[in-house]
Design a protein around this motif. Structure first.
Motif, PDB file in Angstrom:
ATOM      1  N   LEU A 124      12.442   4.694  21.882  1.00 14.54           N
ATOM      2  CA  LEU A 124      13.270   4.060  22.904  1.00 14.54           C
ATOM      3  C   LEU A 124      13.295   2.547  22.739  1.00 14.54           C
ATOM      4  O   LEU A 124      12.288   1.932  22.356  1.00 14.54           O
ATOM      5  N   ALA A 125      14.437   1.955  23.043  1.00 17.20           N
ATOM      6  CA  ALA A 125      14.520   0.499  23.097  1.00 17.20           C
ATOM      7  C   ALA A 125      13.601  -0.005  24.210  1.00 17.20           C
ATOM      8  O   ALA A 125      13.333   0.713  25.180  1.00 17.20           O
ATOM      9  N   PRO A 126      13.104  -1.236  24.117  1.00 19.27           N
ATOM     10  CA  PRO A 126      12.110  -1.707  25.087  1.00 19.27           C
ATOM     11  C   PRO A 126      12.671  -1.990  26.472  1.00 19.27           C
ATOM     12  O   PRO A 126      11.895  -2.106  27.430  1.00 19.27           O
ATOM     13  N   LEU A 127      13.996  -2.093  26.584  1.00 18.22           N
ATOM     14  CA  LEU A 127      14.609  -2.408  27.877  1.00 18.22           C
ATOM     15  C   LEU A 127      15.862  -1.547  28.084  1.00 18.22           C
ATOM     16  O   LEU A 127      16.545  -1.207  27.112  1.00 18.22           O
ATOM     17  N   PRO A 128      16.187  -1.224  29.325  1.00 20.03           N
ATOM     18  CA  PRO A 128      17.444  -0.521  29.591  1.00 20.03           C
ATOM     19  C   PRO A 128      18.646  -1.394  29.293  1.00 20.03           C
ATOM     20  O   PRO A 128      18.569  -2.635  29.322  1.00 20.03           O
ATOM     21  N   THR A 129      19.783  -0.748  28.990  1.00 17.51           N
ATOM     22  CA  THR A 129      21.031  -1.506  28.868  1.00 17.51           C
ATOM     23  C   THR A 129      21.690  -1.706  30.228  1.00 17.51           C
ATOM     24  O   THR A 129      22.498  -2.616  30.389  1.00 17.51           O
ATOM     25  N   GLY A 130      21.363  -0.860  31.186  1.00 19.12           N
ATOM     26  CA  GLY A 130      21.957  -1.016  32.502  1.00 19.12           C
ATOM     27  C   GLY A 130      21.333  -0.075  33.516  1.00 19.12           C
ATOM     28  O   GLY A 130      20.705   0.928  33.175  1.00 19.12           O
ATOM     29  N   VAL A 131      21.514  -0.439  34.793  1.00 16.57           N
ATOM     30  CA  VAL A 131      21.077   0.393  35.918  1.00 16.57           C
ATOM     31  C   VAL A 131      22.242   0.482  36.890  1.00 16.57           C
ATOM     32  O   VAL A 131      22.692  -0.532  37.430  1.00 16.57           O
ATOM     33  N   LEU A 132      22.760   1.686  37.085  1.00 18.22           N
ATOM     34  CA  LEU A 132      23.871   1.902  38.003  1.00 18.22           C
ATOM     35  C   LEU A 132      23.314   2.274  39.369  1.00 18.22           C
ATOM     36  O   LEU A 132      22.706   3.342  39.532  1.00 18.22           O
ATOM     37  N   ALA A 133      23.505   1.395  40.353  1.00 18.91           N
ATOM     38  CA  ALA A 133      22.993   1.633  41.703  1.00 18.91           C
ATOM     39  C   ALA A 133      24.010   2.441  42.509  1.00 18.91           C
ATOM     40  O   ALA A 133      25.180   2.083  42.582  1.00 18.91           O
ATOM     41  N   HIS A 134      23.555   3.539  43.092  1.00 19.26           N
ATOM     42  CA  HIS A 134      24.399   4.313  43.994  1.00 19.26           C
ATOM     43  C   HIS A 134      24.486   3.611  45.352  1.00 19.26           C
ATOM     44  O   HIS A 134      23.588   2.856  45.727  1.00 19.26           O
ATOM     45  N   GLN A 135      25.551   3.894  46.080  1.00 16.11           N
ATOM     46  CA  GLN A 135      25.757   3.330  47.403  1.00 16.11           C
ATOM     47  C   GLN A 135      26.066   4.443  48.390  1.00 16.11           C
ATOM     48  O   GLN A 135      26.672   5.442  48.031  1.00 16.11           O
ATOM     49  N   GLY A 136      25.643   4.249  49.657  1.00 19.67           N
ATOM     50  CA  GLY A 136      26.009   5.194  50.698  1.00 19.67           C
ATOM     51  C   GLY A 136      24.804   5.790  51.397  1.00 19.67           C
ATOM     52  O   GLY A 136      23.648   5.430  51.139  1.00 19.67           O
ATOM     53  N   ALA A 137      25.081   6.717  52.313  1.00 22.86           N
ATOM     54  CA  ALA A 137      24.061   7.388  53.107  1.00 22.86           C
ATOM     55  C   ALA A 137      24.642   8.698  53.609  1.00 22.86           C
ATOM     56  O   ALA A 137      25.803   9.028  53.335  1.00 22.86           O
ATOM     57  N   GLY A 138      23.844   9.456  54.341  1.00 16.37           N
ATOM     58  CA  GLY A 138      24.286  10.730  54.893  1.00 16.37           C
ATOM     59  C   GLY A 138      23.781  10.901  56.307  1.00 16.37           C
ATOM     60  O   GLY A 138      23.068  10.045  56.845  1.00 16.37           O
TER      61      GLY A 138
END
Length: 345
Positions: A124-138
């Motif tokens: 694995l590469a040492p760092l992520p290329t991105g983090v996709l944050a979800h939005q919302g609630a229930g």
């Protein structure tokens, strides 16, 4: 993977609850029986695993507050760490999958999905290329105050990544680029249902979402060309009202597409569904899971055997599947403390 190739099982477990980490087990080709061979606790709480057969690399989440993913080289019956664990920049990753040269991790605590590049040698590469944050609630006052990404996987076409979010009652379809995932479409499910896991039909145009808070399974049409998921019908995973707590955990579809199995914790059963050509899922039976708190189900690539990872009783139970009815018949079990998932290789 052919039946003859699937002679090993890799079992994840919670080290914080007494698990041995990742357990390597031999798989008997005629009976489906498992025999533990080795284990490694090099990573804390490796609750979910994914295997890359082409590189002989096994990947694991570390389901901790400072979550990470790790790679292991499969060397005979031993697992050798392949570099240091990589932080996912998210909390409590519960699921991971390989997609488009990346390892994707669904982070339940922070409600996000992380993309980590995979090198040619499987490391694995040492760092992520991105983090996709979800939005919302229930609407659930305790479980849905924020996003909780519970699963991520590629669709059968390999074009999309699909993430299931218990906290927002939705499924997100994403495209993978150089900077990680970008949202293509979000599909709303019934408010309060709490979707946890999704399984695609091998035909490629159907998907089934297992809802933890309902407890139900939602049959959906899948359009790979448009990246669109359309809910069709929601069906209970139990024949009547739950006797107590009932929390569905895992859903798998038979390799021939005729049956679906779902595990429910609390009730501690495996539900059997017959699948019709139009996508309808008909509940035909429930059977005991062989232990307590089945966190994961896995079907052998041949379709002949089904496995339940029973977290609280600390075992993995195997079943022989009736080819005509899909009914699992208990074959035996093996002790695996705090078992959480099973994959084959």
């Amino acid at each position: 993977m052919t039946e003859s190739q699937a002679r090993r099982a890799y079992i994840g477990s919670f080290t914080a609850a007494g698990g041995r980490g990742v357990v390597v087990a031999a798989l008997h080709p005629d009976t489906g029986a498992l025999t533990p061979l080795a284990a490694t606790d090099a990573v804390a709480d490796p609750s979910y695993l994914a295997l890359a057969p082409d590189t002989g690399t096994l990947y694991a989440v570390s389901e901790t507050s400072d979550g990470a993913v790790a790679a292991f080289r499969v060397s005979g019956d031993a697992l050798e760490p392949l570099g240091a664990p990589v932080p996912v920049q998210g909390d409590a990753p519960t699921h991971l999958a390989l997609h488009g040269g990346h390892l994707l991790a669904a982070n339940y605590g922070s409600g996000s999905v992380t993309s980590v590049p995979v090198r040619a040698d499987g490391s694995l590469a040492p760092l992520p290329t991105g983090v996709l944050a979800h939005q919302g609630a229930g609407p659930h006052p305790q479980r849905q105050q924020s996003p909780h990404a519970h699963q991520v996987q590629p669709d059968p076409s390999g074009r999309w990544a699909v993430s299931v979010d218990l906290g927002t009652d939705s499924v997100r379809v994403c495209a993978l680029g150089e900077d990680g995932l970008t949202l293509h479409r979000e599909i709303a499910l019934r408010p309060g249902s709490g979707p946890r896991h999704l399984a695609f039909h091998p035909r490629g145009d159907l998907a089934y979402v297992l809802n933890e808070l309902a407890p139900t399974v939602t049959a959906c049409a899948w359009d790979a060309a448009d990246g669109a998921l359309k809910p069709l019908a929601e069906t209970s995973v139990l024949p009547g009202a739950p006797a107590g707590d009932a929390y569905p955990s895992a859903v798998v579809v038979a390799p021939d597409g005729r049956f679906l199995w779902a595990a429910t914790r609390g009730e501690d059963v495996v539900s059997v569904f017959a699948l019709d050509a139009d996508g309808t899922a008909r509940l035909t039976a429930t059977v005991p899971c062989g232990g307590r708190w089945p966190r994961d189900l896995a079907v052998h690539p041949s379709g002949r055997f089904l496995y339940a990872a029973n977290e609280h009783s600390g075992d993995v139970t195997w079943f022989t599947v009736d080819p005509d009815t899909g009914l699992p018949r208990r074959g035996g079990s093996v002790d695996v403390p705090a078992a959480s998932c099973v994959v084959f290789g």
